[in-house]
Design a protein around this motif. Structure first.
Motif, mmCIF file in Angstrom:
data_model
loop_
_atom_site.group_PDB
_atom_site.id
_atom_site.type_symbol
_atom_site.label_atom_id
_atom_site.label_comp_id
_atom_site.label_asym_id
_atom_site.label_seq_id
_atom_site.Cartn_x
_atom_site.Cartn_y
_atom_site.Cartn_z
ATOM 1 N N PHE A 32 0.811 -1.211 0.000
ATOM 2 C CA PHE A 32 0.000 0.000 0.000
ATOM 3 C C PHE A 32 0.846 1.264 0.000
ATOM 4 O O PHE A 32 1.757 1.418 0.813
ATOM 5 C CB PHE A 32 -0.957 0.011 1.184
ATOM 6 C CG PHE A 32 -2.109 -0.896 0.927
ATOM 7 C CD1 PHE A 32 -3.086 -0.532 0.007
ATOM 8 C CD2 PHE A 32 -2.199 -2.128 1.546
ATOM 9 C CE1 PHE A 32 -4.139 -1.383 -0.271
ATOM 10 C CE2 PHE A 32 -3.253 -2.985 1.271
ATOM 11 C CZ PHE A 32 -4.215 -2.608 0.368
ATOM 12 N N ILE B 174 -7.915 0.059 -11.887
ATOM 13 C CA ILE B 174 -9.174 0.495 -12.494
ATOM 14 C C ILE B 174 -9.028 1.897 -13.064
ATOM 15 O O ILE B 174 -8.506 2.794 -12.391
ATOM 16 C CB ILE B 174 -10.308 0.465 -11.443
ATOM 17 C CG1 ILE B 174 -10.614 -0.979 -11.049
ATOM 18 C CG2 ILE B 174 -11.559 1.171 -11.958
ATOM 19 C CD1 ILE B 174 -11.473 -1.108 -9.818
ATOM 20 N N MET C 243 -7.192 7.132 -13.277
ATOM 21 C CA MET C 243 -6.987 6.024 -12.354
ATOM 22 C C MET C 243 -7.930 6.194 -11.175
ATOM 23 O O MET C 243 -7.993 7.259 -10.568
ATOM 24 C CB MET C 243 -5.558 6.040 -11.793
ATOM 25 C CG MET C 243 -4.467 5.514 -12.685
ATOM 26 S SD MET C 243 -4.508 3.733 -13.025
ATOM 27 C CE MET C 243 -3.853 3.060 -11.518
ATOM 28 N N ALA C 244 -8.632 5.107 -10.821
ATOM 29 C CA ALA C 244 -9.474 5.118 -9.630
ATOM 30 C C ALA C 244 -8.629 4.608 -8.474
ATOM 31 O O ALA C 244 -8.266 3.437 -8.450
ATOM 32 C CB ALA C 244 -10.695 4.230 -9.842
ATOM 33 N N ARG C 245 -8.280 5.491 -7.550
ATOM 34 C CA ARG C 245 -7.451 5.068 -6.416
ATOM 35 C C ARG C 245 -8.264 4.954 -5.134
ATOM 36 O O ARG C 245 -7.855 4.262 -4.214
ATOM 37 C CB ARG C 245 -6.284 6.045 -6.232
ATOM 38 C CG ARG C 245 -5.246 5.951 -7.334
ATOM 39 C CD ARG C 245 -3.960 6.647 -6.959
ATOM 40 N NE ARG C 245 -2.914 6.332 -7.921
ATOM 41 C CZ ARG C 245 -2.727 6.947 -9.068
ATOM 42 N NH1 ARG C 245 -3.537 7.926 -9.424
ATOM 43 N NH2 ARG C 245 -1.757 6.586 -9.886
ATOM 44 N N GLY C 246 -9.388 5.612 -5.093
ATOM 45 C CA GLY C 246 -10.232 5.540 -3.906
ATOM 46 C C GLY C 246 -9.754 6.451 -2.804
ATOM 47 O O GLY C 246 -8.837 7.256 -2.987
ATOM 48 N N ALA C 247 -10.396 6.299 -1.637
ATOM 49 C CA ALA C 247 -10.169 7.223 -0.525
ATOM 50 C C ALA C 247 -8.771 7.082 0.064
ATOM 51 O O ALA C 247 -8.164 8.063 0.484
ATOM 52 C CB ALA C 247 -11.210 6.988 0.560
ATOM 53 N N ARG C 248 -8.232 5.862 0.117
ATOM 54 C CA ARG C 248 -6.914 5.631 0.719
ATOM 55 C C ARG C 248 -6.000 4.840 -0.210
ATOM 56 O O ARG C 248 -5.187 4.044 0.241
ATOM 57 C CB ARG C 248 -7.074 4.906 2.065
ATOM 58 C CG ARG C 248 -7.698 5.819 3.118
ATOM 59 C CD ARG C 248 -8.073 5.065 4.375
ATOM 60 N NE ARG C 248 -8.780 5.957 5.282
ATOM 61 C CZ ARG C 248 -8.360 6.249 6.506
ATOM 62 N NH1 ARG C 248 -7.257 5.719 6.981
ATOM 63 N NH2 ARG C 248 -9.046 7.080 7.262
ATOM 64 N N PHE C 249 -6.187 5.056 -1.507
ATOM 65 C CA PHE C 249 -5.269 4.525 -2.523
ATOM 66 C C PHE C 249 -5.267 3.008 -2.586
ATOM 67 O O PHE C 249 -4.314 2.411 -3.042
ATOM 68 C CB PHE C 249 -3.833 5.040 -2.260
ATOM 69 C CG PHE C 249 -3.798 6.528 -2.071
ATOM 70 C CD1 PHE C 249 -3.839 7.364 -3.165
ATOM 71 C CD2 PHE C 249 -3.776 7.091 -0.797
ATOM 72 C CE1 PHE C 249 -3.850 8.739 -3.003
ATOM 73 C CE2 PHE C 249 -3.791 8.465 -0.626
ATOM 74 C CZ PHE C 249 -3.829 9.292 -1.731
ATOM 75 N N GLY C 250 -6.344 2.391 -2.141
ATOM 76 C CA GLY C 250 -6.405 0.932 -2.134
ATOM 77 C C GLY C 250 -7.164 0.335 -3.309
ATOM 78 O O GLY C 250 -7.127 -0.878 -3.510
ATOM 79 N N ALA C 251 -7.851 1.160 -4.093
ATOM 80 C CA ALA C 251 -8.769 0.642 -5.109
ATOM 81 C C ALA C 251 -8.089 -0.331 -6.078
ATOM 82 O O ALA C 251 -6.882 -0.268 -6.294
ATOM 83 C CB ALA C 251 -9.397 1.796 -5.886
ATOM 84 N N GLY C 252 -8.890 -1.227 -6.643
ATOM 85 C CA GLY C 252 -8.394 -2.145 -7.664
ATOM 86 C C GLY C 252 -8.040 -3.535 -7.164
ATOM 87 O O GLY C 252 -7.555 -4.357 -7.929
ATOM 88 N N GLU C 253 -8.282 -3.824 -5.901
ATOM 89 C CA GLU C 253 -7.876 -5.123 -5.326
ATOM 90 C C GLU C 253 -8.839 -6.236 -5.725
ATOM 91 O O GLU C 253 -9.471 -6.873 -4.867
ATOM 92 C CB GLU C 253 -7.765 -5.013 -3.802
ATOM 93 C CG GLU C 253 -6.595 -4.190 -3.324
ATOM 94 C CD GLU C 253 -5.248 -4.893 -3.513
ATOM 95 O OE1 GLU C 253 -5.241 -6.096 -3.827
ATOM 96 O OE2 GLU C 253 -4.212 -4.226 -3.351
#
Lengths: 313, 313
Positions: free
Chosen positions: A73, A145, A151-161
């Motif tokens: 992460f 994603i 790039m979709a990283r989300g709120a805490r850069f975790g997206a795409g798992e």
């Protein structure tokens, strides 16, 4: 050709750190790989990376940025590595600033799966798509994603798992206590272990090396019924997680890479079949299901490309 | 208060079409509901909606836009309804242009679940979040996704279909041939049917009306062990699809609404428990799990809000 800027791409793996000078999608030169586990702390490993970077810079003029993909992460905005799953001591390391200070170059640090997705999106199989889901199949199953052209990283850069998404709410218990995670069925080692059990159940004695994804792929091509059945099941499971990503995100394209994807049609055919059978019109019409353009170099190429984009060059 | 502009919100359901004059999150006036199935074709139903809109405009000055949420696939950019699941004849209807031409007002048309998500995001429980997943639990299970501060609609405006995501790759066969869709376990009717079976298996005779979500909720509050078990299972299943959305999108918040969500803690407690047990740090830390602020009015309020945003007012 030479008007495409040069950047350093670093693919930081649990076993080795690969460093290359990258122009576009071509790695024009490589530093010798660094053995990740030879170093006792992040400082020493970072110093070794800096020496390799300076070595490449001494051979090539015009390197203007450094990108690094990390197996864990990363706070992309701040360039801080939260923690790495398989490398000790890497907790809350301000990697971007340390590398930047030591080299005088702008640095971008991201999760390795995001780097791979970025390479495929900007330069590879996913080029030109604004809505894209990438999956990388190896020891772990990672993903990245792209939504609305970013790039979709989300709120805490975790997206795409995507590897952690569940295909069975009552399934196997995974690394985080999560049940039925895709990775716990189609990760490299899980494929091997399950194949060994399947052969045993059929009364066929196999060594573990006969059950690796590469060996299963070879066996299936020679008509081995159990190996073919394994790939069909792997494809069906992968299709479930990809289908879920499609229902949620309605992408234009799916890009599938990593070592396990080298099985080619053995895995792509059941993935296509199950996706087309299980998605409705607006989700499957025009949906491109594509093998990744880059192999093991995707991380290095993507990290370099990300660095150039982050440096706004 | 009166400097918030007025818009018409239309919540087009399979049973009735609800039309209101909306200021912010308040429906200040309503037209009599229109019975959807009383009309033989889209033209007649659109004409009835236009009459209701004109009726509201005759009572309220300053209505500047119309928003309409549809139970099916809508091309939001072009304002065209592809098709509706439960209403015949609605195929490729240029609804936005037809309504706009008839009323002289700017019109926005979207999927109903997107309208609900928009209401919660702009005015309700999800206000202020840039990364948000909304789920609406009713006869169907719908959803809407906000990523990077904007609605994620995907390539063909289908994004957000959390009810179709699979919780079991070998599960029940759903409407589109998809296996294990969440909706096929926790949709209104499926909850009822499964509860009836669970009571029967325990040798307890129940009528179907004793097994509705509302009745099960009441029974669970009075200590009925089977009803409590049903809600735990519903929560666990819902948690699986929400968890998958979290791994993929790493949202800051989840907003859960719709009739079934009225069970309150009976469903929210197991959802929270399973999410916190199954997600890793960056995904669960700070994750808000919230009941929707709006009930059955979310569609009307959201459609009006969306219309104002689309008209850039």
């Amino acid at each position: 050709m030479n008007d495409i800027p040069l950047a350093i791409g670093i693919d930081f793996g649990g076993t080795s750190v690969k460093i290359g000078a990258v122009r576009g999608s071509e790695i024009i030169d490589r530093a010798p790989p660094i053995a990740t586990q030879d170093f006792n702390n992040p400082e020493e490993l970072i110093a070794a990376m800096v020496r390799a970077v300076e070595d490449l810079r001494s051979r090539h003029e015009g390197i203007i940025a450094i990108g690094i993909g990390m197996p864990g992460f990363v706070n992309f905005e701040k360039g801080i590595v939260f923690n790495l799953t398989n490398v000790r001591g890497w907790e809350n390391i301000p990697l971007r600033d340390l590398l930047s200070k030591a080299t005088g170059l702008p640095v971008a640090a991201d999760n390795d799966a995001n780097c791979m997705a970025f390479a495929e999106w900007k330069l590879g199989a996913g080029k030109g798509y604004n809505h894209l889901v990438c999956a990388s199949l190896g020891t772990g199953v990672g993903g990245g994603i792209i939504m609305n052209g970013s790039m979709a990283r989300g709120a805490r850069f975790g997206a795409g798992e995507i590897g952690q998404t569940s295909i069975d709410y009552q399934g196997r218990r995974g690394h985080y206590g999560n049940l039925g995670a895709l990775e716990d069925y189609i990760g490299n080692q899980e494929i091997t272990r399950d194949a060994l059990v399947a052969y045993q159940a059929a009364g066929i004695s196999k060594d573990i090396e006969d059950c690796s994804p590469a060996a299963l792929s070879e066996a299936a091509r020679h008509g081995d019924a159990i190996a073919i059945e394994r790939w069909n099941l792997i494809g069906r499971m992968l299709a479930t997680s990809l289908m879920n990503a499609c229902w949620l995100l309605n992408p234009e394209a799916l890009v599938i890479g990593g070592g396990v994807a080298r099985a080619g049609n053995l895995v792509f055919n059941p993935v296509r079949e199950h996706l087309l059978k299980q998605l409705s019109g607006p989700f499957k019409h025009g949906l491109a299901i594509l093998p990744a353009a880059f192999g093991h170099e995707a991380g290095t190429i993507g990290a370099a490309a990300l660095a150039l984009e982050a440096a706004k060059i």
